[in-house]
Write a protein that holds these residues in place. Structure first.
Motif, PDB file in Angstrom:
ATOM      1  N   ALA A 426       0.834  -1.203   0.000  1.00  0.00           N
ATOM      2  CA  ALA A 426       0.000   0.000   0.000  1.00  0.00           C
ATOM      3  C   ALA A 426       0.867   1.251   0.000  1.00  0.00           C
ATOM      4  CB  ALA A 426      -0.915  -0.010   1.217  1.00  0.00           C
ATOM      5  N   THR A 427       1.969   1.216   0.731  1.00  0.00           N
ATOM      6  CA  THR A 427       2.894   2.354   0.761  1.00  0.00           C
ATOM      7  C   THR A 427       3.494   2.597  -0.622  1.00  0.00           C
ATOM      8  OG1 THR A 427       3.436   1.843   3.063  1.00  0.00           O
ATOM      9  CG2 THR A 427       4.922   3.332   1.904  1.00  0.00           C
ATOM     10  N   LEU A 428       3.878   1.509  -1.302  1.00  0.00           N
ATOM     11  CA  LEU A 428       4.388   1.643  -2.671  1.00  0.00           C
ATOM     12  C   LEU A 428       3.321   2.229  -3.590  1.00  0.00           C
ATOM     13  CD1 LEU A 428       6.399  -1.653  -3.365  1.00  0.00           C
ATOM     14  CD2 LEU A 428       7.238   0.522  -2.463  1.00  0.00           C
ATOM     15  N   ASP A 429       2.097   1.774  -3.421  1.00  0.00           N
ATOM     16  CA  ASP A 429       1.011   2.233  -4.276  1.00  0.00           C
ATOM     17  C   ASP A 429       0.753   3.723  -4.092  1.00  0.00           C
ATOM     18  OD1 ASP A 429      -1.432   1.485  -6.024  1.00  0.00           O
ATOM     19  OD2 ASP A 429      -2.337   2.544  -4.335  1.00  0.00           O
ATOM     20  N   ILE A 430       0.751   4.186  -2.844  1.00  0.00           N
ATOM     21  CA  ILE A 430       0.492   5.600  -2.562  1.00  0.00           C
ATOM     22  C   ILE A 430       1.591   6.490  -3.149  1.00  0.00           C
ATOM     23  CG2 ILE A 430       0.283   7.321  -0.713  1.00  0.00           C
ATOM     24  CD1 ILE A 430      -0.916   5.022   1.002  1.00  0.00           C
ATOM     25  N   SER A 431       2.833   5.998  -3.100  1.00  0.00           N
ATOM     26  CA  SER A 431       3.962   6.791  -3.598  1.00  0.00           C
ATOM     27  C   SER A 431       4.244   6.538  -5.084  1.00  0.00           C
ATOM     28  CB  SER A 431       5.218   6.501  -2.783  1.00  0.00           C
ATOM     29  OG  SER A 431       5.536   5.118  -2.834  1.00  0.00           O
ATOM     30  N   LYS A 432       3.448   5.663  -5.712  1.00  0.00           N
ATOM     31  CA  LYS A 432       3.570   5.357  -7.149  1.00  0.00           C
ATOM     32  C   LYS A 432       4.938   4.749  -7.497  1.00  0.00           C
ATOM     33  CE  LYS A 432      -0.486   7.066  -7.558  1.00  0.00           C
ATOM     34  NZ  LYS A 432      -1.622   6.111  -7.539  1.00  0.00           N
ATOM     35  N   VAL A 433       5.419   3.886  -6.623  1.00  0.00           N
ATOM     36  CA  VAL A 433       6.657   3.152  -6.888  1.00  0.00           C
ATOM     37  C   VAL A 433       6.292   1.725  -7.283  1.00  0.00           C
ATOM     38  CG1 VAL A 433       8.766   2.201  -5.862  1.00  0.00           C
ATOM     39  CG2 VAL A 433       8.064   4.541  -5.325  1.00  0.00           C
ATOM     40  N   LYS A 434       6.799   1.253  -8.396  1.00  0.00           N
ATOM     41  CA  LYS A 434       6.532  -0.115  -8.832  1.00  0.00           C
ATOM     42  C   LYS A 434       7.324  -1.104  -7.978  1.00  0.00           C
ATOM     43  CE  LYS A 434       5.701   1.287 -13.629  1.00  0.00           C
ATOM     44  NZ  LYS A 434       6.161   1.165 -15.033  1.00  0.00           N
ATOM     45  N   TRP A 435       6.706  -2.260  -7.730  1.00  0.00           N
ATOM     46  CA  TRP A 435       7.357  -3.255  -6.866  1.00  0.00           C
ATOM     47  C   TRP A 435       8.709  -3.676  -7.436  1.00  0.00           C
ATOM     48  CZ3 TRP A 435       8.954  -8.318  -7.685  1.00  0.00           C
ATOM     49  CH2 TRP A 435       9.398  -8.989  -6.541  1.00  0.00           C
ATOM     50  N   GLN A 436       8.806  -3.860  -8.752  1.00  0.00           N
ATOM     51  CA  GLN A 436      10.062  -4.316  -9.331  1.00  0.00           C
ATOM     52  C   GLN A 436      11.168  -3.274  -9.172  1.00  0.00           C
ATOM     53  OE1 GLN A 436       7.224  -3.777 -10.942  1.00  0.00           O
ATOM     54  NE2 GLN A 436       7.507  -2.962 -13.014  1.00  0.00           N
ATOM     55  N   ASP A 437      10.800  -1.982  -9.195  1.00  0.00           N
ATOM     56  CA  ASP A 437      11.802  -0.927  -8.974  1.00  0.00           C
ATOM     57  C   ASP A 437      12.281  -0.944  -7.527  1.00  0.00           C
ATOM     58  OD1 ASP A 437      11.602  -0.094 -11.601  1.00  0.00           O
ATOM     59  OD2 ASP A 437      10.048   1.394 -11.169  1.00  0.00           O
ATOM     60  N   TRP A 438      11.332  -1.166  -6.610  1.00  0.00           N
ATOM     61  CA  TRP A 438      11.719  -1.256  -5.202  1.00  0.00           C
ATOM     62  C   TRP A 438      12.613  -2.472  -4.967  1.00  0.00           C
ATOM     63  CZ3 TRP A 438      12.124   1.313  -0.837  1.00  0.00           C
ATOM     64  CH2 TRP A 438      12.370   0.585   0.336  1.00  0.00           C
ATOM     65  N   ALA A 439      12.250  -3.609  -5.572  1.00  0.00           N
ATOM     66  CA  ALA A 439      13.032  -4.835  -5.384  1.00  0.00           C
ATOM     67  C   ALA A 439      14.475  -4.633  -5.854  1.00  0.00           C
ATOM     68  CB  ALA A 439      12.377  -5.989  -6.146  1.00  0.00           C
ATOM     69  N   LYS A 440      14.642  -3.971  -6.979  1.00  0.00           N
ATOM     70  CA  LYS A 440      15.986  -3.688  -7.493  1.00  0.00           C
ATOM     71  C   LYS A 440      16.770  -2.831  -6.511  1.00  0.00           C
ATOM     72  CE  LYS A 440      18.328  -1.687 -11.536  1.00  0.00           C
ATOM     73  NZ  LYS A 440      18.139  -0.991 -12.845  1.00  0.00           N
ATOM     74  N   PHE A 441      16.100  -1.879  -5.882  1.00  0.00           N
ATOM     75  CA  PHE A 441      16.746  -1.017  -4.893  1.00  0.00           C
ATOM     76  C   PHE A 441      17.039  -1.771  -3.602  1.00  0.00           C
ATOM     77  CE2 PHE A 441      15.955   1.500  -1.040  1.00  0.00           C
ATOM     78  CZ  PHE A 441      16.927   2.486  -1.134  1.00  0.00           C
ATOM     79  N   TYR A 442      16.106  -2.625  -3.166  1.00  0.00           N
ATOM     80  CA  TYR A 442      16.177  -3.189  -1.815  1.00  0.00           C
ATOM     81  C   TYR A 442      16.999  -4.478  -1.709  1.00  0.00           C
ATOM     82  CZ  TYR A 442      14.646  -5.044   2.687  1.00  0.00           C
ATOM     83  OH  TYR A 442      14.626  -5.569   3.963  1.00  0.00           O
ATOM     84  N   ILE A 443      17.058  -5.287  -2.753  1.00  0.00           N
ATOM     85  CA  ILE A 443      17.720  -6.595  -2.645  1.00  0.00           C
ATOM     86  C   ILE A 443      19.174  -6.498  -2.164  1.00  0.00           C
ATOM     87  CG2 ILE A 443      18.585  -8.549  -4.011  1.00  0.00           C
ATOM     88  CD1 ILE A 443      15.930  -8.542  -5.501  1.00  0.00           C
ATOM     89  N   PRO A 444      20.016  -5.600  -2.715  1.00  0.00           N
ATOM     90  CA  PRO A 444      21.383  -5.502  -2.172  1.00  0.00           C
ATOM     91  C   PRO A 444      21.396  -5.140  -0.686  1.00  0.00           C
ATOM     92  CG  PRO A 444      21.226  -4.363  -4.272  1.00  0.00           C
ATOM     93  CD  PRO A 444      19.835  -4.689  -3.866  1.00  0.00           C
ATOM     94  N   LEU A 445      20.502  -4.245  -0.278  1.00  0.00           N
ATOM     95  CA  LEU A 445      20.416  -3.877   1.133  1.00  0.00           C
ATOM     96  C   LEU A 445      19.904  -5.042   1.965  1.00  0.00           C
ATOM     97  CD1 LEU A 445      20.571  -1.775   3.403  1.00  0.00           C
ATOM     98  CD2 LEU A 445      18.247  -1.039   2.776  1.00  0.00           C
ATOM     99  N   MET A 446      18.976  -5.801   1.432  1.00  0.00           N
ATOM    100  CA  MET A 446      18.430  -6.949   2.163  1.00  0.00           C
ATOM    101  C   MET A 446      19.528  -7.968   2.468  1.00  0.00           C
ATOM    102  SD  MET A 446      15.045  -9.243   1.327  1.00  0.00           S
ATOM    103  CE  MET A 446      15.626  -9.811  -0.271  1.00  0.00           C
ATOM    104  N   ILE A 447      20.441  -8.157   1.535  1.00  0.00           N
ATOM    105  CA  ILE A 447      21.566  -9.070   1.758  1.00  0.00           C
ATOM    106  C   ILE A 447      22.455  -8.554   2.891  1.00  0.00           C
ATOM    107  CG2 ILE A 447      23.655 -10.031   0.715  1.00  0.00           C
ATOM    108  CD1 ILE A 447      22.130  -9.952  -1.978  1.00  0.00           C
ATOM    109  N   ILE A 448      22.697  -7.244   2.898  1.00  0.00           N
ATOM    110  CA  ILE A 448      23.493  -6.633   3.973  1.00  0.00           C
ATOM    111  C   ILE A 448      22.797  -6.804   5.317  1.00  0.00           C
ATOM    112  CG2 ILE A 448      24.420  -4.456   4.873  1.00  0.00           C
ATOM    113  CD1 ILE A 448      24.659  -3.513   1.938  1.00  0.00           C
TER     114      ILE A 448
END
Length: 468
Positions: A426-448
């Motif tokens: 819902a937060t992604l939807d409100i800010s108009k961020v696509k899930w795949q764009d977020w995943a690309k941003f977050y996956i390296p951080l998730m590993i850390i």
């Protein structure tokens, strides 16, 4: 001339959730059905009894059951949805007084040459709120405030989303110093003193804050452009309204607006204090926000009709996000009706008994991170899993406090990635961020973050993190 092949387009969040519901429905035909008995804790809470598990007749979800999961999910998530709609409505009333727009403009002017330094300030404040009271659902409320500010500094909607999600879901919820919804419930179930071991989670808060802040600032610097271009792009994708892009010429608060700001801040602080002291849940918080919005509107000179219109406009703004929450909740509804949630926990319990001590702690972390796909709710997961994990941890010689730490870290690191997490989507939807764009941003951080989590779990076990 041959027609050009159409490029693959990632489906919307609701379409993704639809196929995930379909996937889980298929699982109900594969995973055996089972059920734990229940027992009642001294606190009156009913949880699973680890000594009573039986396989039962298979109860797969049929055609009508699949489609019924949508409205049932809405019903099950009614509290979260009401919380979201009401708080967003209250915030919109305050926005209509002009206080928020003026504050954003003045803040953007103050940081015009060093906009990136707004990020650590915001992430520390939002992270501190989340670590004490939980409620990452507030991330949906922060977005309408943080997004215009980030855009005015030349950043994009993903930057604003990162500030909000990482500060609440990661810095706050993963450290959870006094979070009543995951640490609090887990401590009740395991019998640990409420919020004990907070010193290590305090260190964890600092570490997570540093990591997430640096990661977000580096990204923000890499995409920063001039504010005008950032604003045009935000309006184009629908992240910002034309009315928000065109600010008024007046940037000084009137005396009345200053009083609105003071009243809103004081009442918000009182609400946070009562959540910690009185153990308020979402219903109480939502009711208090109705009061906050009403009082702020009256102080701002708004009439009754204007206040009501503000509440309605704010609720409409997060309606699509609220629907996502309901649909995502339908996944756990399907698993509960098919009676396969308990079976998954039962199989993990058997697996855990055969592991060495150190690997047991890490296995809890990994299992919870995976299980969060099916049950995103922190307190809901604790009620389902901790009654099983707690006695097994005791059996293999693992401290209860370490098992809770593994649970909290596993829960925190995974939820801001899974599309089954309604609040996150819902937060992604409100800010108009696509899930795949977020995943690309977050996956390296998730590993850390996963690496940091494993280090903390190992250290906790080595120092006999307790009290038991």
């Amino acid at each position: 001339m041959s027609e050009k092949k159409k490029k693959f387009k990632m489906p919307s969040a609701l379409v993704i959730l639809f196929f995930l519901l379909l996937f889980v429905t298929v699982l109900t035909y594969i995973v055996p059905a089972g059920k734990f008995g229940t027992l009642t804790l001294e606190t009156g809470q009913e949880v699973a009894d680890p000594n009573q598990f039986n396989f039962v007749d298979q109860n797969p979800v049929g055609f009508l059951g699949f489609w019924s999961a949508f409205p049932k999910g809405m019903v099950d998530a009614a509290t979260v949805i009401a919380f979201t709609l009401i708080i967003s409505g209250s915030l919109e009333v305050i926005k209509k007084t002009g206080v928020i727009d003026i504050a954003i403009y003045n803040l953007s002017q103050r940081f015009a040459n060093n906009g990136v330094w707004v990020i650590p300030i915001l992430m520390f404040v939002l992270g501190a709120i989340a670590t004490f009271i939980g409620t990452e659902e507030l991330s949906m409320v922060y977005i309408p405030i943080i997004l215009p500010l980030m855009i005015s500094l030349g950043f994009n909607n993903l930057t604003a989303t990162a500030v909000v999600i990482l500060s609440t879901h990661i810095v706050g919820v993963m450290s959870s110093m006094t979070n009543p919804f995951n640490v609090g419930v887990s401590h009740q179930i395991t019998g640990l003193p409420m919020f004990s071991g907070v010193w290590l989670r305090g260190i964890l808060f600092i570490v997570l804050f540093i990591i997430c802040t640096i990661y977000t600032m580096r990204y923000a610097k890499s995409i920063q452009t001039d504010p005008e271009a950032a604003t045009k792009e935000a309006v184009r994708i629908g992240a910002l309204k034309e009315s928000e892009a065109n600010t008024d010429d007046t940037h000084e608060m009137s005396k009345q607006q200053k009083w609105v700001g003071i009243v809103a801040i004081v009442l918000f602080a009182v609400i946070l204090a009562l959540v910690i002291i009185q153990g308020w849940g979402m219903i109480e918080m939502a009711g208090a926000f109705v009061l906050l919005g009403t009082v702020a509107g009256l102080v701002g000179g708004m009439g009754g009709d204007d206040i009501v219109d503000g509440f309605v406009d704010g609720a409409i703004g997060v309606m699509s996000g609220s629907i996502l929450i309901g649909v995502a909740t339908g996944i756990s509804v399907i698993m509960q009706e098919a009676k396969i949630l308990d079976t998954i926990v039962y199989y993990f319990g058997n697996f855990l008994q055969n592991l060495p001590l150190m690997l047991s702690a890490l296995a809890i972390f990994i299992f919870i991170a995976l299980f969060a796909f099916f049950v995103p709710s922190g307190s809901g997961k604790a009620v389902v899993t901790m009654p099983i994990i707690s006695p097994l941890a005791r059996m293999v010689g693992l401290n209860q406090q370490v098992s809770v730490l593994g649970y909290v870290l596993g829960d925190g690191v995974a939820k801001p990635f899974y599309p089954t997490s309604g609040t996150f989507m819902a937060t992604l939807d409100i800010s108009k961020v696509k899930w795949q764009d977020w995943a690309k941003f977050y996956i390296p951080l998730m590993i850390i973050l996963a690496t940091v989590s494993i280090i903390f779990i190992i250290v906790a076990q080595l120092i006999n993190y307790g009290p038991f």
